[in-house]
Design an enzyme around this catalytic site. Structure first.
Site, mmCIF file in Angstrom:
data_model
loop_
_atom_site.group_PDB
_atom_site.id
_atom_site.type_symbol
_atom_site.label_atom_id
_atom_site.label_comp_id
_atom_site.label_asym_id
_atom_site.label_seq_id
_atom_site.Cartn_x
_atom_site.Cartn_y
_atom_site.Cartn_z
ATOM 1 N N LYS A 1 0.958 -1.230 -0.055
ATOM 2 C CA LYS A 1 -0.055 0.021 -0.096
ATOM 3 C C LYS A 1 0.990 1.373 -0.110
ATOM 4 C CE LYS A 1 -2.017 2.507 3.296
ATOM 5 N NZ LYS A 1 -2.813 3.286 4.134
ATOM 6 N N ASP B 1 -3.394 4.221 -2.035
ATOM 7 C CA ASP B 1 -4.585 4.786 -1.275
ATOM 8 C C ASP B 1 -4.493 6.149 -1.136
ATOM 9 O OD1 ASP B 1 -6.406 4.836 0.812
ATOM 10 O OD2 ASP B 1 -5.106 4.404 2.381
ATOM 11 N N LYS C 1 -7.775 8.234 -1.181
ATOM 12 C CA LYS C 1 -9.011 8.537 -0.574
ATOM 13 C C LYS C 1 -9.641 9.922 -1.008
ATOM 14 C CE LYS C 1 -8.186 6.383 3.972
ATOM 15 N NZ LYS C 1 -6.776 6.090 3.939
ATOM 16 N N ASP D 1 -13.823 14.720 -3.639
ATOM 17 C CA ASP D 1 -13.923 16.260 -4.473
ATOM 18 C C ASP D 1 -15.012 16.037 -5.427
ATOM 19 O OD1 ASP D 1 -13.132 18.753 -5.702
ATOM 20 O OD2 ASP D 1 -10.962 18.274 -5.195
ATOM 21 N N THR E 1 -11.476 5.523 10.797
ATOM 22 C CA THR E 1 -11.610 4.950 11.927
ATOM 23 C C THR E 1 -11.111 5.946 13.072
ATOM 24 O OG1 THR E 1 -9.614 4.131 11.476
ATOM 25 C CG2 THR E 1 -11.340 2.645 11.566
ATOM 26 N N ARG F 1 2.806 -1.060 10.521
ATOM 27 C CA ARG F 1 3.804 -1.184 11.736
ATOM 28 C C ARG F 1 3.934 -2.504 12.230
ATOM 29 N NH1 ARG F 1 1.242 3.616 14.726
ATOM 30 N NH2 ARG F 1 -0.550 2.592 13.799
HETATM 31 O O1 C5P Z 1 0.632 0.656 11.077
HETATM 32 P P1 C5P Z 1 -0.669 0.273 11.057
HETATM 33 O O2 C5P Z 1 -0.914 -1.446 10.811
HETATM 34 O O3 C5P Z 1 -1.517 0.680 12.040
HETATM 35 O O4 C5P Z 1 -1.174 0.857 9.570
HETATM 36 C C1 C5P Z 1 -2.464 0.645 9.023
HETATM 37 C C2 C5P Z 1 -2.287 1.488 7.675
HETATM 38 O O5 C5P Z 1 -4.007 1.341 7.496
HETATM 39 C C3 C5P Z 1 -2.062 2.849 7.826
HETATM 40 O O6 C5P Z 1 -1.573 2.900 6.681
HETATM 41 C C4 C5P Z 1 -3.273 3.594 7.745
HETATM 42 O O7 C5P Z 1 -3.273 4.975 7.407
HETATM 43 C C5 C5P Z 1 -4.367 2.549 7.093
HETATM 44 N N1 C5P Z 1 -5.683 2.707 7.443
HETATM 45 C C6 C5P Z 1 -6.158 2.622 8.942
HETATM 46 N N2 C5P Z 1 -7.354 2.970 9.170
HETATM 47 C C7 C5P Z 1 -8.423 3.315 8.191
HETATM 48 C C8 C5P Z 1 -7.885 3.581 7.048
HETATM 49 C C9 C5P Z 1 -6.559 3.070 6.666
HETATM 50 O O8 C5P Z 1 -5.229 2.393 9.794
HETATM 51 N N3 C5P Z 1 -9.575 3.284 8.418
#
Ligand code: C5P
Length: 217
Positions: A33, A60, A62, A65, A115, A201
């Site tokens: 991603k 991604d 998002k 517009d 979220t 992460r």
């Molecule tokens: O590091 P982590 O596992 O928290 O990363 C989750 C990824 O998913 C990040 O790129 C974050 O921007 C994305 N994301 C999220 N919640 C959402 C939409 C996207 O955590 N509702």
């Protein structure tokens, strides 16, 4: 079980760091991603690199517009090898229609409610409860030609009848002290119907990335 259900989030603005993470990944095992941070900082450099390494890319963006602007943005990314991208469902049905007409072979996913927004944020902004707003957006998605949704693991229970692709971030197999609050494990999310999970992460910060990939696949 296909390993390609895992999407690794490359959340960095640094090309060398992104390449270092990617060097531990196998395009047969996962997609990657690219979010706004990496896309804005590295643009075609990162997309061309990932394509040359045979990765399927989830860009991604998002987008949210007017229909013409979203449509033009989707036209502009056609020159890259993008597998999936995102728009906000709150952009309205005309925007979603314009986006689906321009997306071509790129699978178009709708983002319902971020979220990071709480029940109180939704009440304050829209004057209705979270679940009502979610159901409305789901209805709009179902009547459109969108290919799927990005949703939190806890929304999967409302999506049992939804036919499109379900992409789920916020996945944790171990408790981490970070900003993700409403998490679910990878096996629970797959069991609840997630077609893809997005993990950042827990994989990218791991000392043994390959081991983590196996754990989340
Ligand atoms: O590091 P982590 O596992 O928290 O990363 C989750 C990824 O998913 C990040 O790129 C974050 O921007 C994305 N994301 C999220 N919640 C959402 C939409 C996207 O955590 N509702």
């Amino acid at each position: 079980m296909s390993n390609k259900r895992l999407i690794v989030a490359l959340d960095t603005n640094n090309l060398s760091k992104a390449k270092e993470i990617v060097s531990h990944l196998n395009p047969e095992q996962c997609m990657v991603k690219v979010g706004l941070e990496l896309f804005i900082s590295q643009r075609e450099k990162i997309l061309e690199y990932l394509t040359s390494e045979n990765f399927e890319i989830f860009l991604d963006l998002k987008l949210h517009d007017i229909p013409n602007t979203v449509s033009k943005a989707l036209q502009a990314i056609q020159e890259f090898n993008i597998s999936m991208t995102t728009i906000h469902l709150k952009g309205g049905k005309d925007m979603i229609k314009a986006a689906s007409e321009t997306a071509g072979d790129i699978r178009l996913l709708g983002v319902s409610i971020l979220t990071s927004l709480s029940e109180d944020d939704i009440e304050l902004t829209y004057g209705i409860p979270f679940s009502n707003l979610f159901q409305r957006l789901l209805g709009i998605a179902q009547e459109s030609k969108i290919d799927g949704l990005v949703c939190s693991s806890h929304e999967l229970e409302y999506l049992k009848e939804f036919k499109g692709i379900k992409v789920v971030p916020g996945i944790r197999n171990q408790v981490l002290d970070d900003d993700q609050k409403r998490v679910m494990s990878s096996s629970e999310a797959y069991a609840m119907g997630a077609d893809y999970i997005v993990v950042g992460r827990p994989i990218t910060d791991a000392s043994d990335i390959q081991k983590k990939i196996m754990e989340y696949s």
